[in-house]
Write a protein that holds these residues in place. Structure first.
Motif, PDB file in Angstrom:
ATOM      1  N   THR A   1      -6.641   6.383  -6.220  1.00 37.87           N
ATOM      2  CA  THR A   1      -7.286   7.868  -6.216  1.00 37.87           C
ATOM      3  C   THR A   1      -6.506   8.736  -7.181  1.00 37.87           C
ATOM      4  N   GLU A   2      -7.303   9.858  -7.632  1.00 34.71           N
ATOM      5  CA  GLU A   2      -6.721  10.734  -8.718  1.00 34.71           C
ATOM      6  C   GLU A   2      -6.034  11.907  -8.313  1.00 34.71           C
ATOM      7  N   GLY A   3      -5.217  11.971  -7.316  1.00 38.70           N
ATOM      8  CA  GLY A   3      -4.524  12.798  -6.794  1.00 38.70           C
ATOM      9  C   GLY A   3      -2.987  12.647  -7.367  1.00 38.70           C
ATOM     10  N   PRO A   4      -1.973  13.727  -6.712  1.00 39.02           N
ATOM     11  CA  PRO A   4      -0.697  13.366  -7.079  1.00 39.02           C
ATOM     12  C   PRO A   4       0.043  11.736  -6.974  1.00 39.02           C
ATOM     13  N   MET A   5      -0.312  11.130  -6.092  1.00 36.53           N
ATOM     14  CA  MET A   5       0.189   9.651  -5.955  1.00 36.53           C
ATOM     15  C   MET A   5      -0.476   9.143  -7.144  1.00 36.53           C
ATOM     16  N   GLY A   6      -1.600   9.061  -7.529  1.00 33.19           N
ATOM     17  CA  GLY A   6      -2.434   8.351  -8.428  1.00 33.19           C
ATOM     18  C   GLY A   6      -1.739   8.837  -9.914  1.00 33.19           C
TER      19      GLY A   6
ATOM     20  N   LEU B   1       0.879  -1.249   0.167  1.00 30.77           N
ATOM     21  CA  LEU B   1      -0.069  -0.008  -0.090  1.00 30.77           C
ATOM     22  C   LEU B   1       0.831   1.135  -0.019  1.00 30.77           C
ATOM     23  N   VAL B   2       0.816   1.912  -0.992  1.00 23.91           N
ATOM     24  CA  VAL B   2       1.724   3.229  -1.266  1.00 23.91           C
ATOM     25  C   VAL B   2       0.799   4.406  -0.980  1.00 23.91           C
ATOM     26  N   THR B   3       1.248   5.092   0.089  1.00 19.24           N
ATOM     27  CA  THR B   3       0.405   6.286   0.532  1.00 19.24           C
ATOM     28  C   THR B   3       1.467   7.495   0.697  1.00 19.24           C
ATOM     29  N   PRO B   4       0.731   8.661   0.840  1.00 18.61           N
ATOM     30  CA  PRO B   4       1.593   9.886   1.057  1.00 18.61           C
ATOM     31  C   PRO B   4       2.250  10.090   2.358  1.00 18.61           C
ATOM     32  N   ASP B   5       1.997   9.114   3.205  1.00 21.50           N
ATOM     33  CA  ASP B   5       2.532   9.059   4.655  1.00 21.50           C
ATOM     34  C   ASP B   5       3.973   9.157   4.720  1.00 21.50           C
ATOM     35  N   GLY B   6       4.573  10.218   5.300  1.00 25.55           N
ATOM     36  CA  GLY B   6       6.106  10.101   5.187  1.00 25.55           C
ATOM     37  C   GLY B   6       6.733  11.146   4.208  1.00 25.55           C
ATOM     38  N   THR B   7       5.982  11.801   3.398  1.00 29.08           N
ATOM     39  CA  THR B   7       6.464  12.314   2.242  1.00 29.08           C
ATOM     40  C   THR B   7       5.895  13.775   2.401  1.00 29.08           C
ATOM     41  N   ALA B   8       6.775  14.918   1.727  1.00 33.44           N
ATOM     42  CA  ALA B   8       6.476  16.323   1.943  1.00 33.44           C
ATOM     43  C   ALA B   8       5.154  16.465   1.161  1.00 33.44           C
ATOM     44  N   THR B   9       4.107  17.521   1.959  1.00 34.77           N
ATOM     45  CA  THR B   9       2.872  17.507   1.336  1.00 34.77           C
ATOM     46  C   THR B   9       2.402  18.910   1.126  1.00 34.77           C
TER      47      THR B   9
ATOM     48  N   PRO C   1      -8.129  22.494   3.122  1.00 35.28           N
ATOM     49  CA  PRO C   1      -6.721  22.336   3.562  1.00 35.28           C
ATOM     50  C   PRO C   1      -6.310  21.496   4.580  1.00 35.28           C
ATOM     51  N   GLU C   2      -7.478  20.790   5.274  1.00 42.64           N
ATOM     52  CA  GLU C   2      -7.251  19.766   5.984  1.00 42.64           C
ATOM     53  C   GLU C   2      -6.655  18.633   5.695  1.00 42.64           C
ATOM     54  N   ILE C   3      -6.930  18.175   4.239  1.00 46.64           N
ATOM     55  CA  ILE C   3      -6.299  17.198   3.629  1.00 46.64           C
ATOM     56  C   ILE C   3      -5.126  17.520   2.903  1.00 46.64           C
ATOM     57  N   ARG C   4      -3.947  16.697   3.122  1.00 42.49           N
ATOM     58  CA  ARG C   4      -2.775  17.155   2.746  1.00 42.49           C
ATOM     59  C   ARG C   4      -2.253  16.025   1.427  1.00 42.49           C
ATOM     60  N   LEU C   5      -1.841  16.578   0.482  1.00 37.55           N
ATOM     61  CA  LEU C   5      -1.630  16.085  -0.647  1.00 37.55           C
ATOM     62  C   LEU C   5       0.012  15.973  -0.806  1.00 37.55           C
ATOM     63  N   ALA C   6       0.458  15.001  -1.645  1.00 39.97           N
ATOM     64  CA  ALA C   6       1.941  14.586  -1.685  1.00 39.97           C
ATOM     65  C   ALA C   6       2.596  15.490  -2.577  1.00 39.97           C
ATOM     66  N   TYR C   7       3.859  15.966  -2.339  1.00 36.61           N
ATOM     67  CA  TYR C   7       4.267  16.925  -3.151  1.00 36.61           C
ATOM     68  C   TYR C   7       5.532  16.164  -4.075  1.00 36.61           C
ATOM     69  N   LYS C   8       5.526  16.473  -5.269  1.00 39.64           N
ATOM     70  CA  LYS C   8       6.194  15.605  -6.369  1.00 39.64           C
ATOM     71  C   LYS C   8       6.753  14.285  -5.811  1.00 39.64           C
ATOM     72  N   PRO C   9       5.617  13.190  -5.790  1.00 41.70           N
ATOM     73  CA  PRO C   9       5.746  11.872  -5.230  1.00 41.70           C
ATOM     74  C   PRO C   9       6.427  11.008  -6.221  1.00 41.70           C
ATOM     75  N   TYR C  10       6.817  11.433  -7.481  1.00 47.45           N
ATOM     76  CA  TYR C  10       6.991  10.343  -8.679  1.00 47.45           C
ATOM     77  C   TYR C  10       8.136   9.486  -8.310  1.00 47.45           C
ATOM     78  N   ALA C  11       9.191  10.041  -7.907  1.00 45.26           N
ATOM     79  CA  ALA C  11      10.491   9.350  -7.339  1.00 45.26           C
ATOM     80  C   ALA C  11      10.056   8.123  -6.352  1.00 45.26           C
ATOM     81  N   ARG C  12       9.538   8.532  -5.324  1.00 42.33           N
ATOM     82  CA  ARG C  12       9.160   7.569  -4.375  1.00 42.33           C
ATOM     83  C   ARG C  12       8.027   6.391  -4.908  1.00 42.33           C
TER      84      ARG C  12
END
Length: 345
Positions: free
Chosen positions: A80-85, A37-45, A52-63
């Motif tokens: 999902t259709e955000g930056p991770m997706g 399960l690859v999530t945005p947890d632990g990445t810059a957001t 604003p309560e929801i945080r999205l991953a910033y430039k997550p392609y390499a990870r």
């Protein structure tokens, strides 16, 4: 199989997407599958625009690329259709890898409610995002038909379940509650249409369990309602069991897991006859669907709680996970080896 799931939803969030992924991963692992399960947890957001309560991953392609390369999945599912997706989609297309996607949330309607962004524009973007998917998994037949009319292809059903051991009828001390108690559970946000519930002329008490950007405004505007804030998934059963009716006023949800959770506790649902409730609630049996929400609430009070529980028992996460498995796209071994090597080069 080795199954990779990519999501923009942090596991710390309390919502239907996180619950669905958590339960699906549990069922997959219990069945002997290996799950990443690859999530945005632990990445810059960064803060999600309009929420604003929801945080999205910033430039997550390499990870994301590293995680998928190292795991060497048999199947890749983009939830999902955000930056991770978007990062997972880019990786798969770059290496010629087939993948599946899911449509959990009616983002066009959400964005329209928040920012007046035209529905047609957002749906055009979503068709682009899901276009290469081998299977676009949707939660209900009504959602499937609605997306088909908007030009989406490769649509398949992936239902939902409920943990009937966690959510079940229990006695609660209701001595301090002015009944009947009408309960709302979910995000406190404009797209949830909570004001329709708060404006409904009903006897007894109204409780709001959840948090979100509209909470302060609604709390000030409706001082007679009790705003209890966000509760953990483990705490919710007690609140359902205090209630006489779960009120679900949303017009924009694709499913609404809270309805299943309430029904598993024997609590009827009052909702509008719209996408989501119309597929989940058995009208006149496990809940009441009416254009007049107050009438739906009063009708729901008369329903048999044993029958409501019985309706919820027809849903299981194991059955839903079987649907999920049947719709996954199996990466051909030769192609898989090729993309692993090329990603390292």
């Amino acid at each position: 199989m080795r199954i990779a799931l990519i999501t923009d939803a942090s596991l710390s969030q309390i919502n239907g997407v996180v619950n669905t992924l958590r339960e699906t991963c549990r069922c997959l692992r219990n069945a002997g599958h290996e799950v990443l399960l690859v999530t945005p947890d632990g990445t810059a957001t960064f803060a999600c625009p309009t929420y604003p309560e929801i945080r999205l991953a910033y430039k997550p392609y390499a990870r994301v690329a590293t995680a998928l390369r190292d795991f060497e999945a048999d199947c890749i599912h983009i939830s999902t259709e955000g930056p991770m997706g978007l990062a997972a989609r880019r990786f798969c297309l770059r290496h010629g890898i087939g993948f599946t996607t899911a449509y959990h949330t009616r983002f066009p309607e959400y964005l329209s409610a928040r920012s007046m962004l035209p529905l047609a524009l957002t749906y055009r973007w979503l068709r682009w995002f899901h276009g290469p998917s081998k299977a676009v998994m949707v939660p209900t037949p009504h959602v499937l038909e609605a997306l088909k009319k908007r030009g989406f292809r490769h649509l398949v059903l992936w239902g939902r379940g409920v943990d009937t051991e966690r959510f079940h009828p229990t006695e609660q001390d209701r001595s301090c509650i002015k009944g009947p108690l009408f309960l709302y559970v979910g995000r406190v946000a404009v797209e949830k249409n909570i004001a329709a519930f708060l404006n409904a002329k009903l006897p007894g008490s109204k409780w709001i369990v959840g948090d979100g950007p509209l909470r302060e405004e609604l709390q000030q505007g409706y001082p007679d309602a009790h705003f209890l804030g966000s509760k953990s998934h483990e705490e919710l059963s007690a609140y359902y069991n205090c209630a006489d009716v779960l009120v679900f006023p949303s017009h924009t949800d694709t499913f609404g897991l809270v309805m299943l959770e309430a029904m598993a506790c024997g609590v009827p649902v009052a909702a509008y006859p719209v996408c989501g409730p119309i597929d989940v609630v058995a009208d006149g049996y496990s809940g009441s669907l009416e254009l007049d929400l107050a009438r739906a609430c009063m009708n729901a009070l008369r329903l048999d709680r044993d029958k409501i529980r019985a309706h919820a028992l027809t849903y299981s996460w194991e059955r839903a996970t079987q649907q999920f498995l049947q719709s996954l796209y199996r990466i051909e071994p030769i192609k898989a080896n090729r993309w692993v090597r090329s990603s390292i080069a």
